[in-house]
Design an enzyme around this catalytic site. Sequence first.
Site, PDB file in Angstrom:
ATOM      1  N   GLU A  58       6.839 -10.727   4.068  1.00  0.00           N
ATOM      2  CA  GLU A  58       5.702 -11.658   4.099  1.00  0.00           C
ATOM      3  C   GLU A  58       6.108 -13.094   4.402  1.00  0.00           C
ATOM      4  OE1 GLU A  58       5.948  -9.136   2.039  1.00  0.00           O
ATOM      5  OE2 GLU A  58       4.166  -7.988   2.540  1.00  0.00           O
ATOM      6  N   GLN A  80      -1.248  -7.867   4.201  1.00  0.00           N
ATOM      7  CA  GLN A  80      -1.951  -6.601   3.963  1.00  0.00           C
ATOM      8  C   GLN A  80      -2.794  -6.581   2.688  1.00  0.00           C
ATOM      9  OE1 GLN A  80       0.404  -2.745   3.698  1.00  0.00           O
ATOM     10  NE2 GLN A  80      -0.372  -2.777   5.797  1.00  0.00           N
ATOM     11  N   HIS A 127      -3.101  -4.618  -6.391  1.00  0.00           N
ATOM     12  CA  HIS A 127      -4.012  -4.479  -5.248  1.00  0.00           C
ATOM     13  C   HIS A 127      -5.401  -4.985  -5.636  1.00  0.00           C
ATOM     14  CE1 HIS A 127      -0.786  -1.569  -4.436  1.00  0.00           C
ATOM     15  NE2 HIS A 127      -1.042  -1.758  -3.157  1.00  0.00           N
TER      16      HIS A 127
END
Lengths: 325, 341
Positions: A58, A80, A127
């Site tokens: 990243e 993502q 997430h």
Amino acid sequence: MTTMTVIEAVRSTLDEEMARDDRIFIIGEDVEAGGVFRATDGLHAKYNDRVIDSPLAESSIIGISIGAAHYGLRPVAEIQFADFIHSGFDQLCSEASRWCYRTNGDAYLPMVVRTPWGGGVHGGQHHSQSIEAYYAHMPGIKVVAPAFPADFRSLLKASIADPNPVLFLEHKRIYRLIKQEMEGAPAETQLSRARVTRKGTDLTIFAYGFMLHESLNAAETLSGEGVDCMVVDLLTLNPLDKETVLESAKATGKVLIVHEDTLTGGLGGEISAIIAEEAFEYLDAPIKRLAAPDVPPMPYHHAMEDFFMPNREKIAAAARALAAY
Amino acid sequence: MTATRTRRTRSRETIEDYLLSEQQLEDMYYHMLLARRLNERMLALNRQGRAPFVIAGAGQEAAQVGAAMALKKGEDYVAPYYRDLGVNLVLGMTAREAMLNLLGKRDDPNSHGKQMPSHWGNVSRRIVTQSSVVTTQFLHATGIGLAAKLRKDPIVVLTSCGEGSTSKGDFHEALNFSAIHKLPVIFFVENNGYAITESNEKEMPVPNVADRARGYGIQSAMVDGMDCIAVYQTVRPAVDQARRGGGPFLIEAKCYRLWPHSSDDDDSRYRPKKELEEWIKKDPLTLFRSRVEDDGIFPREDLDEIEKRVEEEVRDAAQWAMMQPDPLPEDALTYVYRELS
Ligand SMILES: Cc1ncc(C[n+]2csc(CCOP(=O)(O)OP(=O)(O)O)c2C)c(N)n1
Ligand SMILES: [Mg+2]
């Protein structure tokens, strides 16, 4: 008229912008195959080497975008999941956010970092997170978090046109949940403009992202009970639209700020401080914040996840209590 | 062992062997000397209380000047690191600008007083703005390389750092990405023996930074970083190859930090005096001077002439810069965002 989901709004805007300006390119993990949420579906076939699969790193996605933007291209990077952006924190905080400042405007970075954020999707600790407060704290970066497909279109277009680094937050819960009828090109708009999404006279709810929809739903419930809520969509979280925040707080005299980010250090604190400092005389009740509890976001099991996240019922309850104050 | 090689110039080449014109050799000496004398004057200003902070490149001038001279000025990009005064001088920074930068003056073209000294940046000279955070610039250089490749522009990017900085993640992410995409990026590592107090063995388990390139499929070379001509002769072919699409290249220049880390450091705490004395014998300026003199390329008087010119330039720059305007206090509020045009 076509009906678009949030994800279609993002995808179609990327497509249109790339067709319009060949300086725009996309870089991120799995983007050539369309990305895990399919936001870049079909774009690699159409734009070839302007859609670039990055290695799983990243810091490099953001650092390379900085270099390319400095060179004169217009990178639109995809991280993502927002939860994984933090290894790029240094590149955003130490580099991108101060590029213009430290060169006295000689250099600048027209770049966008798009990333799906937010919970309510059984995404557990990594997430589901709300990352906006870390990044909204950085002068020099703009942070945008729309709620409606039409705003995703117009604000993504405006973010790409902006000559500054923009963190463009896409709440993953609403990617396919929220649909909207729309027509033609995205509306011309600017960043740092909040919008009164629902007019009301009894109290004002400030929200963004998925919580904006939950707030609208709560407002609907309360209108059946004779409580008239104004709902403001903040849209851009940094720099904030102070003017609209103050005007809409003054209009009702009662303020509820909702976010699914944890309470301490969340944006609710900043918004309440602005109102307390500059609209104190207009207030008829203490400012109320409804946020997630201060635990590492967010527990996986649905019972705990539901407990953790604010929702329409909790918002309605908080608004009801505030109206009765 | 690995694909790495140490290049050393032979002791008695002719001018033809250098592949450098007399003018270029003169420029080399001039820029190395100017960097050193500026750094000396800066340290003096610091000791007089006129400059809060100095971080210098003494001992690394040959590496910096040799590498920068291998580039196309005004076309190629450089993402340098804080010691690279020599690189900046070759690419056009004047002595006066260097002093403006030291003093954080309003008209310092690097940062107008917003950053500490030696945080370079100049858009028209294609020198990329840098922060204090080490190695982040490796990714910026990679991004510039990617952009140039996408636009099919025949430019090369050179980015530099110290050997200690090669342990940071951004170094590895940059090497990996630029190798995958065969980008025109030269990674130039100035190994000066120390990362503040830490010697090489504490920073990495392999003897050379150049060894690290292999894991990324990047070509690499080592060079005697005290020898400006050798550095040029190593960097130049790598630059030409990258420009032709041959991909990235890592070059490790073995040099030495002749001074403490910065004006705030006391190196006697951690550095053996004997080691320093040995390296002082290899001072890149003395080395260069004796070679061109011995080889009869320049008579002593010419070199003395350059020395005089540099001293005068440095004296003028310091005096002039001290009289230049400071930023206004409210300038602290400017240029947070760029306005929409
Ligand atoms: C990310 C980061 N960590 C720590 C520092 C503090 N620091 C400045 S220079 C330095 C040593 C760097 O050593 P090296 O890369 O060998 O370069 P040199 O100073 O020797 O030229 C350190 C630790 C920093 N600037 N950035
Ligand atoms: Mg070092």
